[in-house]
Design an enzyme around this catalytic site. Sequence first.
Site, PDB file in Angstrom:
ATOM      1  CG  ASP A 167      -1.756   1.216   1.359  1.00 49.48           C
ATOM      2  OD1 ASP A 167      -2.691   1.389   0.556  1.00 49.48           O
ATOM      3  OD2 ASP A 167      -1.482   2.029   2.258  1.00 49.48           O
ATOM      4  CD  GLU A 173      -3.203  -2.165  -1.192  1.00 48.21           C
ATOM      5  OE1 GLU A 173      -3.480  -0.951  -1.299  1.00 48.21           O
ATOM      6  OE2 GLU A 173      -3.472  -2.839  -0.173  1.00 48.21           O
TER       7      GLU A 173
END
Length: 226
Positions: free
Chosen positions: A44, A116
């Site tokens: 992220d 991610e």
Amino acid sequence: MTDFEQRIGYEFKDKGLLKEALTHSSFVGGKNRHSNERLEFLGDSVLSVVVSKYLFENLKDKPEGQLTKLRASIVCEHALFPFAQKINLGDEILLGKGEENTGGRRRKSILADAFEALIAAIYLDGGLEAASAFILPFIPPIEQLRSGKLLIGDYKTILQEIIQQNPEEKVVYELADESGAAHSKTFTSNVLLNGQVIGTGTGLSKKDSEQSAAKEALKLMGYETN
């Protein structure tokens, strides 16, 4: 190089990182030590850095507020889900039987999180340059971002921001239908503007169906969506 590595354009030196990125917590009994949850956390941040740098360098005329909104639309779950679909990521994820049987391979949150985690695995294996090379092709062309015609991400928020320019207007969502077995329901929702239906959408959850309805409403209003 595996078929999946060919598909993503990156060959791992440490295949263990790739396996970890593709391992959902349900596959290891909810334990995050060998699942992709920690990689998701790192991915992220890497994604945010790469997208921020791209927008900063290519949209020099945009103020901080607009850059923040653009970044948010690119890195949110609703944008990452189609990114994951483009590389057929759902086919590669290791899932527990429960998630497998309830449509986990198509679940937006699972695919977005795995995307991610994959970014983090590439970053740890090959550095920021390799991670950037993987991420950048998914970002919409800069001319589309500059024009504001391409909308991606949280369609409900985008629709609300457009509508709230007229304070007297009111948007509400209503569940129109739900069908299927208890473990694999399909939901249909309408979005209404001042009591009139302006969009209808379906999804595997009520939340997803509302996003689809908002997306349809934006299209009908003349906005291009991803």
